[in-house]
Scaffold this active site. Structure first.
Site, short mmCIF file in Angstrom:
data_model
loop_
_atom_site.label_atom_id
_atom_site.label_comp_id
_atom_site.label_asym_id
_atom_site.label_seq_id
_atom_site.Cartn_x
_atom_site.Cartn_y
_atom_site.Cartn_z
N HIS A 1 29.57 27.44 43.63
CA HIS A 1 29.73 28.86 43.36
C HIS A 1 30.64 29.10 42.16
O HIS A 1 31.76 28.58 42.10
CB HIS A 1 30.31 29.54 44.61
CG HIS A 1 30.37 31.02 44.55
ND1 HIS A 1 31.45 31.74 45.01
CD2 HIS A 1 29.48 31.94 44.10
CE1 HIS A 1 31.23 33.03 44.85
NE2 HIS A 1 30.04 33.18 44.30
N HIS B 1 32.94 37.41 36.08
CA HIS B 1 32.56 38.10 37.31
C HIS B 1 33.14 39.51 37.37
O HIS B 1 32.43 40.47 37.66
CB HIS B 1 33.01 37.30 38.54
CG HIS B 1 32.70 37.98 39.84
ND1 HIS B 1 33.54 38.91 40.42
CD2 HIS B 1 31.63 37.88 40.65
CE1 HIS B 1 32.99 39.35 41.54
NE2 HIS B 1 31.84 38.74 41.71
#
Length: 247
Positions: A10, A52
């Site tokens: 991830h 992100h």
């Protein structure tokens, strides 16, 4: 069908390295991971970068929105010390730098298109998809990165400019219109939060002929459970606990 790797790191290296950095990919490699998920966002001057959060403050020092800051400023910021002093001096990278690193080291990619705001969805998708398409012009289908996004508009734009790239629709909760959306996108997979998945929903997605990918699974027992439901793949933060080849 899911011809891709089954377990992904991830944001590059899970929680063991600064997310969305080359250090993350290197850490993943050290733990045997040759598959990674990462996020792509645009700077003010429309440089696709691995990022992100739409605002500074967590992984980058200071304050301000990514979409209102040029790459020349962002590239100078410390991006590693927030996690651990061993990563001090790490910098964020562009999508092109990330693609180059992953290609050089044989890392398969799930590229999540992460618009900083809804109004940036189309442009973020166009630039990200075109950058990926350029790098994979002659690649076999199974090696192509999957483009995913929570933004339906972004995936539609990606489909328009790079229809050859596979797409996965991201949704926290699987809504009743999931199949219609996948059909409209000509998607290969549904990506969803494992916490809201049920055996019945998993079976429905698989029966419809789609791949089923989950985020973010950090326990081996849970990984085994969703595998028994038919889930094809997942990403994890705990690359130190879950072996890349354990499925």
């Amino acid at each position: 069908m899911w011809p891709y790797p089954k377990i992904l790191a991830h944001r590059g290296g899970g929680t063991l390295a600064p997310e969305n950095t080359l250090a993350g990919f290197r850490t993943g490699l050290q733990h045997g991971y040759r598959a990674a998920e990462f996020d792509v966002m645009l700077t003010r001057d429309e440089v696709p970068i691995l990022m992100h959060d739409p605002q500074r403050g967590r992984t980058l020092p200071g304050s301000g929105k990514i979409a209102e800051t040029d790459w020349a400023e962002l590239r100078e910021l410390e991006a590693g010390a927030w996690l651990d002093a061993v990563f001090a001096g790490e910098r964020i990278c562009t999508l092109e730098q990330g693609l180059d690193f992953c290609l050089e080291h044989g890392i398969w990619m799930n590229v999540e298109i992460k618009p900083a705001a809804p109004e940036h969805a189309r442009r973020t998708a166009e630039l990200a998809a075109l950058a990926v398409a350029r790098r994979f012009a002659d690649a076999p289908a199974a090696s192509l990165p999957v483009l995913s996004s929570f933004s339906f508009e972004a995936l539609l734009a990606a489909k328009e400019v790079a229809p050859q790239l596979p797409r996965g629709f991201l949704t926290d909760v699987i809504h009743d219109d999931w199949e219609a959306r996948l059909q409209q996108l000509e998607a290969v997979a549904l990506h969803t939060n494992h916490k809201h998945l049920t055996p019945a929903l998993a079976a429905a997605v698989k029966a419809a002929g789609y791949g089923l990918f989950c985020y973010t699974v950090n326990e081996t027992a849970r990984a085994a459970e969703i595998r028994s439901w038919g889930v094809d793949a997942f990403c994890t933060d705990r690359i130190d606990l879950i072996a890349a080849d354990s499925w």
